[in-house]
Write a protein that holds these residues in place. Sequence first.
Motif, mmCIF file in Angstrom:
data_model
loop_
_atom_site.group_PDB
_atom_site.id
_atom_site.type_symbol
_atom_site.label_atom_id
_atom_site.label_comp_id
_atom_site.label_asym_id
_atom_site.label_seq_id
_atom_site.Cartn_x
_atom_site.Cartn_y
_atom_site.Cartn_z
ATOM 1 N N UNK A 21 5.681 -24.693 -69.157
ATOM 2 C CA UNK A 21 4.991 -25.622 -68.075
ATOM 3 C C UNK A 21 5.934 -25.533 -67.004
ATOM 4 N N UNK A 22 6.794 -25.311 -66.993
ATOM 5 C CA UNK A 22 7.667 -24.952 -65.681
ATOM 6 C C UNK A 22 7.361 -23.955 -64.899
ATOM 7 N N UNK A 23 7.148 -22.549 -65.427
ATOM 8 C CA UNK A 23 6.343 -21.683 -64.832
ATOM 9 C C UNK A 23 5.051 -21.913 -64.130
ATOM 10 N N UNK A 24 4.332 -22.720 -65.103
ATOM 11 C CA UNK A 24 2.707 -22.914 -64.397
ATOM 12 C C UNK A 24 3.036 -23.836 -63.264
ATOM 13 N N UNK A 25 4.296 -24.814 -63.120
ATOM 14 C CA UNK A 25 4.317 -25.892 -61.924
ATOM 15 C C UNK A 25 4.653 -24.739 -60.707
ATOM 16 N N UNK A 26 5.201 -23.752 -60.673
ATOM 17 C CA UNK A 26 5.613 -22.967 -59.680
ATOM 18 C C UNK A 26 4.913 -21.717 -59.382
ATOM 19 N N UNK A 27 3.815 -21.607 -60.173
ATOM 20 C CA UNK A 27 2.922 -20.355 -60.078
ATOM 21 C C UNK A 27 2.430 -20.151 -58.731
ATOM 22 N N UNK A 54 -6.204 -27.545 -65.401
ATOM 23 C CA UNK A 54 -5.564 -26.100 -65.448
ATOM 24 C C UNK A 54 -6.558 -24.922 -64.982
ATOM 25 N N UNK A 55 -7.735 -24.877 -65.376
ATOM 26 C CA UNK A 55 -8.696 -23.766 -65.098
ATOM 27 C C UNK A 55 -8.661 -23.575 -63.439
ATOM 28 N N UNK A 56 -9.248 -24.912 -63.123
ATOM 29 C CA UNK A 56 -9.340 -24.967 -61.913
ATOM 30 C C UNK A 56 -8.407 -24.746 -60.681
ATOM 31 N N UNK A 57 -7.079 -25.042 -61.272
ATOM 32 C CA UNK A 57 -5.772 -24.730 -60.654
ATOM 33 C C UNK A 57 -5.650 -23.171 -60.450
ATOM 34 N N UNK A 58 -5.978 -22.506 -61.508
ATOM 35 C CA UNK A 58 -5.844 -20.897 -61.365
ATOM 36 C C UNK A 58 -6.676 -20.469 -60.461
ATOM 37 N N UNK A 59 -8.171 -20.955 -60.378
ATOM 38 C CA UNK A 59 -9.030 -20.649 -59.507
ATOM 39 C C UNK A 59 -8.774 -20.762 -57.910
ATOM 40 N N UNK A 60 -8.029 -21.986 -57.840
ATOM 41 C CA UNK A 60 -7.730 -22.623 -56.523
ATOM 42 C C UNK A 60 -6.502 -21.501 -55.896
ATOM 43 N N UNK A 61 -5.588 -20.938 -56.887
ATOM 44 C CA UNK A 61 -4.771 -20.049 -56.681
ATOM 45 C C UNK A 61 -4.972 -18.662 -56.403
ATOM 46 N N UNK A 62 -6.557 -18.465 -56.118
ATOM 47 C CA UNK A 62 -7.109 -16.941 -55.958
ATOM 48 C C UNK A 62 -7.300 -16.154 -57.153
ATOM 49 N N UNK A 63 -7.145 -16.894 -58.521
ATOM 50 C CA UNK A 63 -7.377 -16.019 -59.553
ATOM 51 C C UNK A 63 -8.901 -15.993 -59.891
ATOM 52 N N UNK A 64 -9.494 -15.082 -60.221
ATOM 53 C CA UNK A 64 -10.988 -14.823 -60.454
ATOM 54 C C UNK A 64 -11.486 -15.392 -61.611
ATOM 55 N N UNK A 65 -12.775 -15.412 -61.800
ATOM 56 C CA UNK A 65 -13.518 -15.587 -63.152
ATOM 57 C C UNK A 65 -12.942 -14.746 -64.014
ATOM 58 N N UNK A 66 -13.091 -13.638 -63.968
ATOM 59 C CA UNK A 66 -12.690 -12.555 -64.876
ATOM 60 C C UNK A 66 -11.099 -12.549 -65.091
ATOM 61 N N UNK A 67 -10.246 -12.928 -63.943
ATOM 62 C CA UNK A 67 -8.713 -13.041 -64.124
ATOM 63 C C UNK A 67 -8.539 -14.098 -65.329
ATOM 64 N N UNK A 68 -9.189 -15.279 -65.127
ATOM 65 C CA UNK A 68 -8.964 -16.175 -65.686
ATOM 66 C C UNK A 68 -9.217 -16.061 -67.129
#
Length: 418
Positions: free
Chosen positions: A88-94, A31-45
């Motif tokens: 989970x549906x929103x996460x899937x298409x984020x 989950x966390x790595x997925x967010x970072x790969x979609x250009x969310x920063x460490x602070x954003x996470x």
Amino acid sequence: MAFTQVRGNARSCVLAEPLFVIPYNMYTTYASVYMLDLHVSDAGLGIVTTINLILQMLSAFVSGYLTDRMGRRKALWLYDIVSWSFATLVWAVSQNVWWFLLAAVLNGFQRIPATAWYCLLVEDTPVDKRTWVFTGLQIVSVVGGLFAPIGGILVNHLSLVPATRVMYLFACLSMSVMIYVRHLGLRETDIGLRKMTERHTFDARSEWHSYMAVVQQIVKNRRLLLLFAVYVLWNIQTTIRTTFVSVYQIDYLHIPASLISLFPAISSLSMMALLFTAVPRFREEHAARWMNAGFVLIGLANLVLIIMPESNFAWAVVSTILAAIGTIIANPFVESVVANAMDDEQRATMLSVLNVMILACTSPAGVIGGYTYSINPQIPIDLVIVTFVMSIILVWMANRRQTSEITNSRHTDLGNGV
């Protein structure tokens, strides 16, 4: 196993739980790595995590009232759909941080069904069976962890982002089926039926006084307050570990992303070995001893993460096994001790207050974890170790207070000629 003696709502909740745990274990590692790969920063996470926790705190505050007003069964069904199926549906298409913020808001309602589920789990379950209920849930969690490597296989074949999208879509489907199937097997508890009648009308002043009365009850009961503090610390370290350990293993320890999905499976195998050997010998009267033993082992697991060499998979496995053994020892006792310390008549409101306490303390954990991780990736792991040192001290204090109360009660009875 003694879990076969558990019946009713508790049995329905536990038997349906694999449909939640299996997909959760698959996607949560990434989950966390997925967010970072979609250009969310460490602070954003960290910010997304904190916003989610703040929303959980708000939903926790009203969860007691809504669970009593709507009934445990209906509140569980409705808000599980919002906080898990929709999220989970929103996460899937984020696509970016704004999508993750929306998912965080939806998922923030999870404390309402959590309160309802907890009430259904324990209210009609005899006190002496509750440890076995939580042990049963732990077994389900263990089995769910065995499916986590499927996530690694998907990542290896599809790459991280497409694979995680598939995992979230599967989670949406599986969790929705769980909500429906479990709902069919549940009935409203006797306390729930009475509370629905008592709270048929809403009186803001009365509700506020009800909450304040429960807060005073908790504050006056020092042992309950100490146990709540242990539960709060347990949730703080869980938040930090869930959010940052996988990122730490990949970014700092340089363990390949396709391999980290093996850790939940290794954890599950370790837990399963202990479940069918040592755990049946554990006794409720030694709860404090076992909780502290588990805390020590998980603390050591995090210490291994700090001192281990980079890219050393074997050391990471040792850390995983230590954490797994510590969790299987401590968690059922942490849950059952807190559950048994609550008054059944005030359980929903007390859970609401407890969840607010938990979230008020854990809400900053995401931002603090993200900020400290950007300074030094080891600092969040250090914070986890500190929580366990504090927990051991609190458990010792709670146990000492209980022993003192029992001794005083016996002296009073002798003095009265009982």
